[in-house]
Design an enzyme around this catalytic site. Structure first.
Site, PDB file in Angstrom:
ATOM      1  N   ASN A  18      51.304  39.654  49.288  1.00 41.22           N
ATOM      2  CA  ASN A  18      51.699  41.062  49.257  1.00 41.22           C
ATOM      3  C   ASN A  18      51.455  41.830  50.556  1.00 41.22           C
ATOM      4  O   ASN A  18      52.175  42.771  50.857  1.00 41.22           O
ATOM      5  CB  ASN A  18      51.088  41.793  48.067  1.00 41.22           C
ATOM      6  CG  ASN A  18      49.587  41.685  47.981  1.00 41.22           C
ATOM      7  OD1 ASN A  18      48.956  40.914  48.712  1.00 41.22           O
ATOM      8  ND2 ASN A  18      48.981  42.455  47.091  1.00 41.22           N
ATOM      9  N   GLY A  97      43.164  36.694  46.079  1.00 39.70           N
ATOM     10  CA  GLY A  97      44.150  36.307  45.078  1.00 39.70           C
ATOM     11  C   GLY A  97      43.633  36.561  43.674  1.00 39.70           C
ATOM     12  O   GLY A  97      42.735  37.377  43.471  1.00 39.70           O
ATOM     13  N   SER A  98      44.170  35.840  42.729  1.00 42.39           N
ATOM     14  CA  SER A  98      43.836  36.083  41.327  1.00 42.39           C
ATOM     15  C   SER A  98      42.439  35.579  40.983  1.00 42.39           C
ATOM     16  O   SER A  98      41.911  34.650  41.618  1.00 42.39           O
ATOM     17  CB  SER A  98      44.855  35.394  40.416  1.00 42.39           C
ATOM     18  OG  SER A  98      44.677  33.989  40.443  1.00 42.39           O
ATOM     19  N   GLU A 119      37.989  37.870  47.209  1.00 45.82           N
ATOM     20  CA  GLU A 119      38.516  39.188  46.853  1.00 45.82           C
ATOM     21  C   GLU A 119      39.553  38.928  45.779  1.00 45.82           C
ATOM     22  O   GLU A 119      40.670  38.493  46.059  1.00 45.82           O
ATOM     23  CB  GLU A 119      39.106  39.877  48.086  1.00 45.82           C
ATOM     24  CG  GLU A 119      39.367  41.362  47.880  1.00 45.82           C
ATOM     25  CD  GLU A 119      40.774  41.646  47.421  1.00 45.82           C
ATOM     26  OE1 GLU A 119      40.966  41.802  46.190  1.00 45.82           O
ATOM     27  OE2 GLU A 119      41.674  41.693  48.259  1.00 45.82           O
ATOM     28  N   CYS A 153      46.188  44.783  44.772  1.00 42.64           N
ATOM     29  CA  CYS A 153      45.011  44.478  43.952  1.00 42.64           C
ATOM     30  C   CYS A 153      44.212  45.726  43.604  1.00 42.64           C
ATOM     31  O   CYS A 153      43.387  45.690  42.684  1.00 42.64           O
ATOM     32  CB  CYS A 153      44.114  43.468  44.666  1.00 42.64           C
ATOM     33  SG  CYS A 153      43.602  43.996  46.302  1.00 42.64           S
ATOM     34  N   SER A 311      41.899  51.861  51.283  1.00 42.68           N
ATOM     35  CA  SER A 311      41.810  50.901  52.379  1.00 42.68           C
ATOM     36  C   SER A 311      41.738  51.591  53.737  1.00 42.68           C
ATOM     37  O   SER A 311      42.494  52.518  54.027  1.00 42.68           O
ATOM     38  CB  SER A 311      43.011  49.959  52.357  1.00 42.68           C
ATOM     39  OG  SER A 311      43.033  49.208  51.161  1.00 42.68           O
ATOM     40  N   GLU A 328      34.999  42.611  53.034  1.00 41.06           N
ATOM     41  CA  GLU A 328      35.845  42.484  54.211  1.00 41.06           C
ATOM     42  C   GLU A 328      35.974  43.843  54.872  1.00 41.06           C
ATOM     43  O   GLU A 328      35.912  44.881  54.208  1.00 41.06           O
ATOM     44  CB  GLU A 328      37.232  41.959  53.832  1.00 41.06           C
ATOM     45  CG  GLU A 328      37.220  40.532  53.327  1.00 41.06           C
ATOM     46  CD  GLU A 328      38.606  39.995  53.055  1.00 41.06           C
ATOM     47  OE1 GLU A 328      38.731  38.767  52.912  1.00 41.06           O
ATOM     48  OE2 GLU A 328      39.567  40.798  52.983  1.00 41.06           O
TER      49      GLU A 328
END
Length: 349
Positions: A18, A97-98, A119, A153, A311, A328
């Protein structure tokens, strides 16, 4: 007595589709700054972004072997991930990811006890208290839910609205959606909502909506695939959502607003925390005492307070519970790629 930090070594980075450049560079920048070498494994949907970054790294005279890219098909992706997790030459794994895939990688890393940064998926609550500026909350909801067609996310997944402002919020949000969201080709001027990533995601969004409606949710607007094409979905509002519906516990990753009514602050916080995910959360309030109570009580790694865009380069990005490990970005992001070494000196003249 001294403490020093040293690079952990080779780091494998498995990234999603994404935000293919941002997700990879947020990891690689910190790893390279720490002195690590990188092996990037981009999502099978977006391999060219990582390959372009590899080309740029070569043009920037980064030495050969410092920034590497491994691509794969969807079918081979699990095998590549397993090799990266189990190879003893790889010191760390950073994955976005998931949650389901994150758990698999977590298990695979156990054999070599790797440093792990995860994450993972979220189930972000967006809480609107009766003390909120409702108009500001509606604008925040638009930005938080419909950015990238809901495919981030940290997108709001559950809208929890206090009873006294429930009807006002839903009505204004419905009007705002009708007035401002245009579904179509992203290359066309004026388009605000593009397609979902792939057929699997489009089918999932439709399944979640149909399940909710079948169990008593009220469809305010939308609720169907869009005539634009099989990957497009109508911006949707569902009210009267409850915990029996899959949409209350699954990450939607689509343009669907699911709304739950609550009565007291304690009830709202309890519903917000009633999930095994804890990536991001949002709430709107003008009561400063309430703001501090709720901010401390919400079980998420990141909280937006009268703010729906979290973000930033300076922000420590990451979650708690089953939404991941580590952070991160910010000054803390580099810690994921270093080991702390203790030096105890003695016997020197």
């Amino acid at each position: 007595m001294l403490f020093i930090r040293q690079p952990i070594g080779v780091v494998a980075m498995i990234t999603p589709w994404n935000f293919p450049n941002a997700m990879l560079m947020r990891k690689a920048a910190a790893a390279l700054a720490a002195g690590c070498t990188c092996v990037a494994k981009p999502a099978e949907d977006t391999p060219f972004s990582a390959l372009a970054l590899a080309q740029l790294s070569e043009e920037a005279k980064i030495p050969p072997g410092v920034f590497n890219v491994v691509t794969s098909s969807r079918e081979n992706s699990p095998k590549v991930g397993k090799v990266l997790c189990e190879d003893p030459h790889v010191a760390g794994i950073s994955f976005t990811g998931s949650t389901a895939v994150g758990k698999i990688l977590y298990k695979q890393c156990a054999s070599t006890v790797k440093r792990l940064s995860l994450e993972l998926g979220g189930n972000a609550p967006f809480v609107v208290f009766e003390s909120a500026n409702v108009d500001a909350a509606v604008e925040g909801a638009m930005a938080c839910k419909f950015r990238c067609t809901g495919q981030t996310c940290v997108s709001a997944n559950r809208f929890l609205v206090q009873a006294n402002v429930y009807d006002e919020f839903v009505g204004k949000l419905n009007k705002r959606i009708a007035e401002s969201l245009i579904v179509g080709d992203g290359f066309e001027p004026g388009t605000t909502q593009g397609p979902l990533a792939n057929k699997q995601q489009a089918a999932k969004v439709d399944r979640l909506v149909r399940d909710a409606v079948s169990k008593g949710a009220t469809l305010v607007t939308g609720g169907k695939p869009h005539p634009q094409g099989e990957l497009f979905y109508q911006p949707t509002i569902l009210t009267d959502v409850n915990n029996s519906m899959e949409i209350s516990s699954e990450e939607i990753f689509g343009p669907v607003v699911s709304v739950v009514k609550f009565n007291t602050e304690e009830e709202g916080v309890s519903i917000a925390n009633s999930t095994n995910r804890g990536l991001a959360g949002y709430f709107y309030s003008q009561d400063i005492a309430q703001i501090w109570r709720v901010a401390k009580s919400l079980e998420m790694g990141m909280i937006g307070i009268n703010e729906s865009l979290l973000s930033a380069v300076e922000a420590a990005f990451g979650g708690v519970k089953e939404s991941g490990l580590g952070r991160e970005g910010s000054k803390y992001g580099i810690d994921e790629y270093t080991e702390l070494k203790y030096l105890c000196f003695g016997g020197l003249d």
